[in-house]
Motif scaffolding. Structure first.
Motif, PDB file in Angstrom:
ATOM      1  N   HIS A   1      -6.819 -54.797   4.969  1.00 23.28           N
ATOM      2  CA  HIS A   1      -6.155 -54.368   3.732  1.00 23.28           C
ATOM      3  C   HIS A   1      -4.645 -54.306   3.917  1.00 23.28           C
ATOM      4  N   ARG A   2      -4.190 -53.878   5.098  1.00 25.64           N
ATOM      5  CA  ARG A   2      -2.754 -53.866   5.376  1.00 25.64           C
ATOM      6  C   ARG A   2      -2.202 -55.281   5.410  1.00 25.64           C
TER       7      ARG A   2
ATOM      8  N   MET B   1      -1.480 -50.630  -4.638  1.00 27.67           N
ATOM      9  CA  MET B   1      -2.075 -50.549  -3.316  1.00 27.67           C
ATOM     10  C   MET B   1      -1.490 -49.369  -2.566  1.00 27.67           C
ATOM     11  N   GLN B   2      -2.346 -48.618  -1.956  1.00 31.52           N
ATOM     12  CA  GLN B   2      -1.941 -47.395  -1.266  1.00 31.52           C
ATOM     13  C   GLN B   2      -1.891 -47.553   0.257  1.00 31.52           C
ATOM     14  N   THR B   3      -2.172 -48.740   0.766  1.00 31.25           N
ATOM     15  CA  THR B   3      -2.293 -48.973   2.191  1.00 31.25           C
ATOM     16  C   THR B   3      -0.964 -48.722   2.904  1.00 31.25           C
TER      17      THR B   3
ATOM     18  N   LEU C   1       4.135 -56.824  10.793  1.00 27.34           N
ATOM     19  CA  LEU C   1       3.466 -55.530  10.784  1.00 27.34           C
ATOM     20  C   LEU C   1       3.392 -55.020  12.223  1.00 27.34           C
ATOM     21  N   PRO C   2       3.406 -53.700  12.408  1.00 31.47           N
ATOM     22  CA  PRO C   2       3.169 -53.193  13.755  1.00 31.47           C
ATOM     23  C   PRO C   2       1.724 -53.494  14.150  1.00 31.47           C
ATOM     24  N   ALA C   3       1.503 -53.711  15.443  1.00 33.16           N
ATOM     25  CA  ALA C   3       0.155 -54.072  15.891  1.00 33.16           C
ATOM     26  C   ALA C   3      -0.101 -53.571  17.303  1.00 33.16           C
ATOM     27  N   TYR C   4      -1.365 -53.217  17.539  1.00 33.47           N
ATOM     28  CA  TYR C   4      -1.858 -53.006  18.895  1.00 33.47           C
ATOM     29  C   TYR C   4      -2.625 -54.278  19.235  1.00 33.47           C
ATOM     30  N   ILE C   5      -2.268 -54.906  20.345  1.00 35.01           N
ATOM     31  CA  ILE C   5      -2.975 -56.104  20.777  1.00 35.01           C
ATOM     32  C   ILE C   5      -3.755 -55.758  22.032  1.00 35.01           C
ATOM     33  N   LEU C   6      -5.085 -55.779  21.913  1.00 29.98           N
ATOM     34  CA  LEU C   6      -5.941 -55.471  23.044  1.00 29.98           C
ATOM     35  C   LEU C   6      -5.988 -56.657  23.998  1.00 29.98           C
ATOM     36  N   THR C   7      -5.998 -56.374  25.282  1.00 30.76           N
ATOM     37  CA  THR C   7      -6.178 -57.439  26.272  1.00 30.76           C
ATOM     38  C   THR C   7      -7.627 -57.915  26.212  1.00 30.76           C
TER      39      THR C   7
ATOM     40  N   PRO D   1      -0.318 -49.362  12.579  1.00 29.81           N
ATOM     41  CA  PRO D   1      -0.541 -50.650  13.254  1.00 29.81           C
ATOM     42  C   PRO D   1      -1.928 -51.239  12.975  1.00 29.81           C
ATOM     43  N   VAL D   2      -1.962 -52.546  12.852  1.00 27.01           N
ATOM     44  CA  VAL D   2      -3.238 -53.267  12.810  1.00 27.01           C
ATOM     45  C   VAL D   2      -3.721 -53.383  14.256  1.00 27.01           C
TER      46      VAL D   2
END
Length: 58
Positions: A29-30, A1-3, A42-48, A8-9
């Motif tokens: 995939h991540r 796997m190359q992901t 995992l790093p993540a962006y969480i949208l409001t 961030p997800v």
């Protein structure tokens, strides 16, 4: 796997009957690779909820 697990997800915050619910909208995939390799975070962006609504309304 190359992901790239350092990228961030993206998680959206939705509202259902007044209750918040989180939905993975980018990074399946991540997430799969992380689960396969036993990576717990995992790093993540969480949208409001407001940010999610703006994306949905496009």
């Amino acid at each position: 796997m190359q992901t790239d697990l350092d990228k961030p997800v993206i998680i959206a915050t939705m509202q259902f009957d007044g209750n918040p619910a989180l939905l993975l909208i980018d990074g399946v995939h991540r997430m799969y690779r992380a689960m396969s390799e036993g990576v717990l975070t995992l790093p993540a962006y969480i949208l409001t909820a407001d940010e999610t609504a703006k994306v949905r309304d496009r």
